[in-house]
Design a protein around this motif. Structure first.
Motif, PDB file in Angstrom:
ATOM      1  N   SER A  41      29.068  23.881 -60.445  1.00 41.73           N
ATOM      2  CA  SER A  41      28.454  23.044 -61.288  1.00 41.73           C
ATOM      3  C   SER A  41      26.721  23.237 -61.408  1.00 41.73           C
ATOM      4  CB  SER A  41      28.741  21.522 -61.101  1.00 41.73           C
ATOM      5  OG  SER A  41      30.093  21.494 -61.107  1.00 41.73           O
ATOM      6  N   LEU A  42      26.041  23.997 -60.695  1.00 46.82           N
ATOM      7  CA  LEU A  42      24.788  24.084 -60.602  1.00 46.82           C
ATOM      8  C   LEU A  42      24.519  25.090 -61.878  1.00 46.82           C
ATOM      9  CD1 LEU A  42      22.002  23.441 -58.948  1.00 46.82           C
ATOM     10  CD2 LEU A  42      22.565  25.854 -57.775  1.00 46.82           C
ATOM     11  N   CYS A  43      23.382  24.597 -62.514  1.00 50.77           N
ATOM     12  CA  CYS A  43      22.954  25.128 -63.961  1.00 50.77           C
ATOM     13  C   CYS A  43      21.834  26.068 -63.478  1.00 50.77           C
ATOM     14  CB  CYS A  43      22.493  24.151 -64.858  1.00 50.77           C
ATOM     15  SG  CYS A  43      23.925  23.119 -65.333  1.00 50.77           S
ATOM     16  N   TYR A  44      21.775  27.211 -64.368  1.00 47.98           N
ATOM     17  CA  TYR A  44      20.616  28.183 -64.352  1.00 47.98           C
ATOM     18  C   TYR A  44      19.083  27.359 -64.029  1.00 47.98           C
ATOM     19  CZ  TYR A  44      19.280  26.956 -69.223  1.00 47.98           C
ATOM     20  OH  TYR A  44      18.663  26.400 -70.334  1.00 47.98           O
ATOM     21  N   ASP A  45      18.923  26.333 -64.839  1.00 45.97           N
ATOM     22  CA  ASP A  45      17.589  25.395 -64.801  1.00 45.97           C
ATOM     23  C   ASP A  45      17.507  24.888 -63.582  1.00 45.97           C
ATOM     24  OD1 ASP A  45      19.512  23.671 -65.329  1.00 45.97           O
ATOM     25  OD2 ASP A  45      18.305  22.774 -67.200  1.00 45.97           O
ATOM     26  N   GLY A  46      18.310  24.738 -62.694  1.00 42.51           N
ATOM     27  CA  GLY A  46      18.106  23.879 -61.596  1.00 42.51           C
ATOM     28  C   GLY A  46      18.852  22.560 -61.373  1.00 42.51           C
ATOM     29  N   GLY A  47      19.153  22.075 -62.421  1.00 50.22           N
ATOM     30  CA  GLY A  47      20.110  20.789 -62.261  1.00 50.22           C
ATOM     31  C   GLY A  47      21.403  20.840 -62.272  1.00 50.22           C
ATOM     32  N   PHE A  48      22.129  19.815 -62.338  1.00 54.89           N
ATOM     33  CA  PHE A  48      23.843  19.981 -62.046  1.00 54.89           C
ATOM     34  C   PHE A  48      24.369  19.463 -63.557  1.00 54.89           C
ATOM     35  CE2 PHE A  48      22.685  20.108 -57.643  1.00 54.89           C
ATOM     36  CZ  PHE A  48      23.486  20.941 -57.126  1.00 54.89           C
ATOM     37  N   GLY A  49      25.486  20.032 -63.804  1.00 54.01           N
ATOM     38  CA  GLY A  49      26.221  19.603 -64.936  1.00 54.01           C
ATOM     39  C   GLY A  49      27.279  18.580 -64.380  1.00 54.01           C
ATOM     40  N   GLN A  50      28.182  18.171 -65.647  1.00 52.74           N
ATOM     41  CA  GLN A  50      29.218  17.405 -65.138  1.00 52.74           C
ATOM     42  C   GLN A  50      30.350  18.433 -64.568  1.00 52.74           C
ATOM     43  OE1 GLN A  50      29.008  14.407 -64.836  1.00 52.74           O
ATOM     44  NE2 GLN A  50      29.369  12.865 -66.536  1.00 52.74           N
ATOM     45  N   GLY A  51      30.237  19.604 -64.857  1.00 54.73           N
ATOM     46  CA  GLY A  51      31.268  20.423 -64.219  1.00 54.73           C
ATOM     47  C   GLY A  51      30.594  22.014 -64.495  1.00 54.73           C
ATOM     48  N   PRO A  52      31.355  22.923 -64.105  1.00 50.17           N
ATOM     49  CA  PRO A  52      30.937  24.288 -64.413  1.00 50.17           C
ATOM     50  C   PRO A  52      30.544  24.497 -65.649  1.00 50.17           C
ATOM     51  CG  PRO A  52      32.894  24.260 -62.739  1.00 50.17           C
ATOM     52  CD  PRO A  52      32.471  22.770 -63.356  1.00 50.17           C
ATOM     53  N   ASP A  53      29.701  25.389 -65.927  1.00 48.79           N
ATOM     54  CA  ASP A  53      29.045  25.897 -67.220  1.00 48.79           C
ATOM     55  C   ASP A  53      28.695  24.707 -68.268  1.00 48.79           C
ATOM     56  OD1 ASP A  53      30.026  28.507 -66.453  1.00 48.79           O
ATOM     57  OD2 ASP A  53      31.978  28.037 -66.990  1.00 48.79           O
ATOM     58  N   GLU A  54      28.523  23.637 -67.559  1.00 41.90           N
ATOM     59  CA  GLU A  54      27.950  22.386 -68.711  1.00 41.90           C
ATOM     60  C   GLU A  54      26.374  22.331 -68.532  1.00 41.90           C
ATOM     61  OE1 GLU A  54      30.411  18.861 -68.689  1.00 41.90           O
ATOM     62  OE2 GLU A  54      32.198  19.939 -68.314  1.00 41.90           O
ATOM     63  N   GLY A  61      20.806  14.331 -65.819  1.00 34.11           N
ATOM     64  CA  GLY A  61      20.256  13.482 -64.680  1.00 34.11           C
ATOM     65  C   GLY A  61      21.361  12.832 -64.051  1.00 34.11           C
ATOM     66  N   GLY A  62      22.560  12.149 -64.736  1.00 32.02           N
ATOM     67  CA  GLY A  62      23.376  11.297 -63.987  1.00 32.02           C
ATOM     68  C   GLY A  62      24.226  12.270 -63.156  1.00 32.02           C
ATOM     69  N   SER A  63      24.690  13.401 -63.671  1.00 35.81           N
ATOM     70  CA  SER A  63      25.618  14.408 -62.932  1.00 35.81           C
ATOM     71  C   SER A  63      24.723  14.951 -61.790  1.00 35.81           C
ATOM     72  CB  SER A  63      26.103  15.338 -63.605  1.00 35.81           C
ATOM     73  OG  SER A  63      25.045  16.054 -64.456  1.00 35.81           O
ATOM     74  N   THR A  64      23.501  15.121 -61.863  1.00 38.37           N
ATOM     75  CA  THR A  64      22.722  15.696 -60.897  1.00 38.37           C
ATOM     76  C   THR A  64      22.526  14.583 -59.637  1.00 38.37           C
ATOM     77  OG1 THR A  64      21.357  17.054 -62.201  1.00 38.37           O
ATOM     78  CG2 THR A  64      20.429  16.400 -60.130  1.00 38.37           C
ATOM     79  N   PHE A  65      22.483  13.108 -59.862  1.00 40.50           N
ATOM     80  CA  PHE A  65      22.518  12.417 -58.841  1.00 40.50           C
ATOM     81  C   PHE A  65      23.828  12.660 -58.242  1.00 40.50           C
ATOM     82  CE2 PHE A  65      24.277   8.190 -57.878  1.00 40.50           C
ATOM     83  CZ  PHE A  65      23.221   7.611 -56.735  1.00 40.50           C
ATOM     84  N   CYS A  66      24.777  12.370 -58.954  1.00 36.38           N
ATOM     85  CA  CYS A  66      26.068  12.444 -58.221  1.00 36.38           C
ATOM     86  C   CYS A  66      26.449  13.468 -57.581  1.00 36.38           C
ATOM     87  CB  CYS A  66      27.290  12.241 -59.613  1.00 36.38           C
ATOM     88  SG  CYS A  66      27.317  10.562 -60.415  1.00 36.38           S
ATOM     89  N   ALA A  67      25.879  14.657 -57.854  1.00 38.16           N
ATOM     90  CA  ALA A  67      26.223  15.902 -56.861  1.00 38.16           C
ATOM     91  C   ALA A  67      25.234  15.599 -55.732  1.00 38.16           C
ATOM     92  CB  ALA A  67      25.521  17.176 -58.016  1.00 38.16           C
ATOM     93  N   TRP A 106      18.629   7.179 -61.514  1.00 39.84           N
ATOM     94  CA  TRP A 106      19.413   8.361 -61.500  1.00 39.84           C
ATOM     95  C   TRP A 106      18.594   9.316 -60.966  1.00 39.84           C
ATOM     96  CZ3 TRP A 106      23.885   6.672 -61.393  1.00 39.84           C
ATOM     97  CH2 TRP A 106      24.396   5.848 -62.453  1.00 39.84           C
ATOM     98  N   LEU A 107      17.309   9.727 -61.571  1.00 42.20           N
ATOM     99  CA  LEU A 107      16.415  10.762 -61.078  1.00 42.20           C
ATOM    100  C   LEU A 107      15.726  10.346 -60.081  1.00 42.20           C
ATOM    101  CD1 LEU A 107      15.942  12.062 -64.665  1.00 42.20           C
ATOM    102  CD2 LEU A 107      16.744  13.391 -62.530  1.00 42.20           C
ATOM    103  N   GLY A 108      15.224   9.162 -59.904  1.00 45.22           N
ATOM    104  CA  GLY A 108      14.383   8.523 -58.492  1.00 45.22           C
ATOM    105  C   GLY A 108      15.072   8.681 -57.353  1.00 45.22           C
ATOM    106  N   ALA A 109      16.514   8.108 -57.437  1.00 46.74           N
ATOM    107  CA  ALA A 109      17.310   8.101 -56.342  1.00 46.74           C
ATOM    108  C   ALA A 109      17.698   9.665 -55.915  1.00 46.74           C
ATOM    109  CB  ALA A 109      18.625   7.441 -56.583  1.00 46.74           C
ATOM    110  N   THR A 110      17.863  10.628 -56.810  1.00 45.70           N
ATOM    111  CA  THR A 110      18.133  11.954 -56.415  1.00 45.70           C
ATOM    112  C   THR A 110      16.803  12.354 -55.914  1.00 45.70           C
ATOM    113  OG1 THR A 110      19.415  12.220 -58.411  1.00 45.70           O
ATOM    114  CG2 THR A 110      18.172  14.164 -57.501  1.00 45.70           C
ATOM    115  N   LEU A 111      15.547  12.161 -56.229  1.00 38.69           N
ATOM    116  CA  LEU A 111      14.243  12.614 -55.412  1.00 38.69           C
ATOM    117  C   LEU A 111      14.054  11.970 -54.024  1.00 38.69           C
ATOM    118  CD1 LEU A 111      12.054  12.763 -58.762  1.00 38.69           C
ATOM    119  CD2 LEU A 111      12.846  14.721 -57.292  1.00 38.69           C
ATOM    120  N   LYS A 112      14.604  10.765 -54.119  1.00 36.25           N
ATOM    121  CA  LYS A 112      14.778  10.066 -52.649  1.00 36.25           C
ATOM    122  C   LYS A 112      15.588  10.852 -51.833  1.00 36.25           C
ATOM    123  CE  LYS A 112      12.578   6.141 -52.115  1.00 36.25           C
ATOM    124  NZ  LYS A 112      11.837   5.328 -51.247  1.00 36.25           N
TER     125      LYS A 112
END
Length: 408
Positions: free
Chosen positions: A190-203, A207-213, A262-268
Motif C-alpha cells: 500500500s506504499l505509494c510512489y510519493d512516499g505515503g500510504f494509501g488505504q490499500g494497494p494502488d490507492e 494522512g489517515g491511512s499513513t498513520f494507520c500503516a 494523524w500526521l503529527g502522530a505519524t511523525l512522532k
C-alpha cells in the motif's frame, strides 16, 4: 485566537456523552466510537472526574459486548457492537448469550474503541471475553493481509482495520490472532510512489491511512524491519510537506484540524515531530475552536463535531500545549491509560504463572500417587531379586542336606 477554552471543552465533551444533535442520527451504529472521542478527550483534559457516573458508562460499554453462545460456535462473531440499534444488549453478569440474532456481531473498530474506553475509565477488563475477541479478529483477516469490519460479507476492508486489529492485540496482550507477516505485506503493497500510504494497494496516499500503516507497524514492533531507512526518509518528507498552517491529508487539499493528530502522530512514531512548525500548527487548531460552546471544527468558522474536537485536542497534546496530558501516538490514548493497561497485563502474567505452577504441582502429585512408596518398593525388590538370583544355587544344597541326613 490564543486562548484555550478548557472549561468549555470539558462541558462540550460531557454534553456529547449525554445527548447528541439530530445530525448525528446517521451515526447511531457508531455510538461506541463517539463515546471514545469524548472519554479520551476528557482524559487528555485531566477531567474524567467531571463525568457524572463513570460506572454507568462502563456498564453501557459491557452491554454492547457480543458474547459467545454456550457451545462457543459463534466466537468469530464476538467483540463489541457500536450501539444497541439492533435491540440486543448484554445483561450484567452474562458470560454467554442466548440470543440468536442473525446480524448481531462485533465490529473491529468498535472493539478497539470499546477496549480503549474501558482502559481510560480504569476498568480491569475482567469481564472482557478475551478469547472471543481474539477469535473475532482472527476471522476478519483476509487473504491479502488486511481486515474487514465484521464477519458479514460485503464490508469494508482497508488500512484502518489493520490498525484496529493491531491495537486490539496490544490491549489484550496477545498477537496470536493476527498473521503479522501477511499484515506487513499488505502494508508494504500500500506504499505509494510519493512516499505515503494509501488505504490499500494502488490507492492514493492519505494522512489517515499513513498513520494507520505506521502505527500498526509500530505496535507489531516491525517498523524498522518492514520499512528501510530510505523509505522512512521519504515518508518523513511526505508527512512534513502536508503542513501549510495546520496539516492536510492529501496533496492540494485544505488544512483540516484532525490531521494535526494523524500526521503529527505519524511523525512522532517516525521520530520527526520536532521538525514541524509548532506555532503555525497551534494557531490553525485554535482557529477552529468554538469559543461559545467549546469543541473544535474541521475548519474555522463552522460548527464543531466530536471527531474533529477530539483530534484537534490530540494535535495540541502532541505538542505538549496547555497542560494537556501526554498521549501515546500509536494507540491514541493517554500515557496514563497505557500505564493502566500495562498494570493489567502484569496481573494477567501473574495469573498465568500461578496457573502454570498449580498445574505443575498437580502433575507431580499425580505422578507420586501412581508410584509405590520408596521403602515398600525397595524391600520387595530386594526379596524378589534375592530369590531369583540365589534360587538355583540354594535348591541343590538344600536337597543334599535333607537326603544325606536321612541316609546317615
Amino acid at each position: 485566537m490564543d486562548q484555550f477554552e478548557r472549561s468549555k471543552h470539558i462541558v462540550f465533551f460531557n454534553r456529547v456523552l449525554q445527548i447528541l444533535p439530530n445530525r448525528y442520527s446517521s451515526l447511531d451504529s457508531n455510538r461506541m466510537t463517539i463515546a471514545f472521542f469524548s472519554l479520551s478527550a476528557l482524559d487528555i483534559l485531566d477531567a474524567l472526574h467531571t463525568i457524572d457516573n463513570t460506572n454507568h458508562i462502563i456498564e453501557w460499554i459491557y452491554s454492547l459486548q457480543v458474547l459467545p453462545d454456550k457451545s462457543g460456535g459463534n466466537r468469530n462473531r464476538c467483540g463489541f457492537r457500536g450501539g444497541s440499534y439492533n435491540g440486543v444488549i448484554t445483561q450484567p453478569g452474562d458470560t454467554f448469550t442466548d440470543h440468536d440474532v442473525e446480524h448481531d456481531y462485533g465490529h473491529i473498530a468498535m472493539t478497539y474503541t470499546g477496549l480503549a474506553s474501558l482502559l481510560i475509565l480504569g476498568d480491569d477488563l475482567s469481564r472482557v471475553d478475551r478469547k472471543a475477541c481474539l477469535e473475532h479478529v482472527r476471522a476478519l483477516q483476509l487473504d491479502n493481509g488486511s481486515f474487514k469490519t465484521t464477519i458479514a460479507d460485503g464490508g469494508e476492508s482497508d488500512m484502518r482495520f489493520v490498525y484496529c486489529a493491531c491495537s486490539i492485540s496490544v490491549m489484550l496482550n496477545d498477537f496470536s490472532a493476527v498473521d503479522q507477516d501477511a499484515a506487513c505485506a499488505f502494508i508494504q503493497k500500500s506504499l505509494c510512489y510519493d512516499g505515503g500510504f494509501g488505504q490499500g494497494p494502488d490507492e492514493e496516499s492519505h494522512g489517515g491511512s499513513t498513520f494507520c500503516a505506521c502505527a500498526a507497524l509500530q505496535l507489531m514492533g516491525r517498523l524498522n524491519q518492514v520499512l528501510s531507512a530510505n523509505v522512512i526518509e521519504k515518508l518523513q518528507y511526505w508527512c512534513l510537506h502536508r503542513q501549510n498552517m495546520g496539516f492536510h491529508g492529501r496533496a492540494h487539499k485544505d488544512d483540516d484540524s484532525c490531521y494535526s493528530f494523524w500526521l503529527g502522530a505519524t511523525l512522532k512514531i517516525l521520530d520527526s515531530f520536532e521538525l514541524i512548525d509548532f506555532e503555525r500548527n497551534r494557531d490553525f487548531v485554535l482557529s477552529t475552536q468554538d469559543a461559545v460552546v467549546g469543541g473544535f471544527a474541521k475548519w474555522p468558522q463552522i460548527n464543531p463535531d466530536a471527531l474533529h474536537s477530539y483530534m484537534g485536542m490530540c494535535g495540541l497534546a502532541l505538542m505538549g500545549d496547555f497542560n494537556l496530558l501526554p498521549i501515546n501516538p500509536a494507540l491514541n490514548i493517554t500515557q496514563r491509560a497505557v500505564h493502566h493497561m500495562k498494570q493489567i497485563h502484569k496481573e494477567w502474567e501473574k495469573e498465568k504463572l500461578s496457573y502454570v505452577n498449580i498445574e505443575n504441582k498437580e502433575t507431580v502429585q499425580n505422578i507420586n500417587k501412581s508410584e509405590p512408596t520408596p521403602n515398600t518398593f525397595n524391600y520387595k525388590t530386594v526379596i524378589i531379586a534375592f530369590m531369583i538370583g540365589l534360587g538355583p544355587a540354594l535348591l541343590p544344597w538344600c536337597y543334599r542336606m535333607i537326603f544325606n541326613r536321612g541316609s546317615s
